[in-house]
Design a protein around this motif. Structure first.
Motif, PDB file in Angstrom:
ATOM      1  N   GLY A   1      11.926 162.449  -7.845  1.00  0.00           N
ATOM      2  CA  GLY A   1      11.948 161.684  -6.603  1.00  0.00           C
ATOM      3  C   GLY A   1      11.160 162.284  -5.454  1.00  0.00           C
ATOM      4  N   TYR A   2      10.347 163.280  -5.738  1.00  0.00           N
ATOM      5  CA  TYR A   2       9.526 163.875  -4.682  1.00  0.00           C
ATOM      6  C   TYR A   2       8.308 162.996  -4.399  1.00  0.00           C
ATOM      7  CZ  TYR A   2      12.145 168.230  -4.564  1.00  0.00           C
ATOM      8  OH  TYR A   2      13.135 169.167  -4.411  1.00  0.00           O
TER       9      TYR A   2
ATOM     10  N   ARG B   1      11.135 165.345  -0.331  1.00  0.00           N
ATOM     11  CA  ARG B   1      12.081 164.373  -0.883  1.00  0.00           C
ATOM     12  C   ARG B   1      13.080 164.015   0.203  1.00  0.00           C
ATOM     13  NH1 ARG B   1      15.318 165.947  -6.248  1.00  0.00           N
ATOM     14  NH2 ARG B   1      16.182 167.508  -4.866  1.00  0.00           N
TER      15      ARG B   1
ATOM     16  N   HIS C   1      12.304 166.719   5.736  1.00  0.00           N
ATOM     17  CA  HIS C   1      12.689 166.340   4.374  1.00  0.00           C
ATOM     18  C   HIS C   1      13.053 167.589   3.577  1.00  0.00           C
ATOM     19  CE1 HIS C   1       9.902 163.062   5.593  1.00  0.00           C
ATOM     20  NE2 HIS C   1      10.855 162.326   5.047  1.00  0.00           N
TER      21      HIS C   1
END
Length: 105
Positions: free
Chosen positions: A24-25, A97, A46
């Motif tokens: 999910g990065y 992320r 983030h």
């Protein structure tokens, strides 16, 4: 999420990018610093990962010093103050992320 470091042994850039995308990065890119580069204490909005391809990156975070070498990976949560230094030339993969994603992984 507390900062996490681990030695993966992986230094293949394409495999690292695939792995980070699967986790999910986003905003995944390669960065290089010459020996002696210093980053003053700062934060990120983030969750961040640094995955070392070559050289050494030293990160100070939360009163701890982490010395990362080729194949090492460090994940840091959003908003945590840290600084960094490269005692030798260093190349690494950076990625971000959404902090809520780390609560699911």
């Amino acid at each position: 999420m507390a900062s996490r470091t681990r030695s993966t042994g992986l230094i293949d850039e394409l495999q690292i990018v695939d792995q980070l995308e699967a986790e999910g990065y986003f905003n995944i890119f390669r960065w290089s610093d010459p020996a002696g580069t210093r980053y003053a204490e700062h934060t990120h909005p983030h969750d961040e990962v640094r995955w070392i391809l070559s050289g050494t990156l030293v990160i100070e975070e939360g009163g701890e010093i982490f010395e990362l070498r080729a194949g090492d990976r460090m994940e840091s949560p959003a908003g945590i103050p840290h600084s960094a230094y490269t005692p030798e030339d260093c190349s690494y993969i950076c990625a971000s992320r959404d902090p809520s994603a780390s609560k699911r992984s």
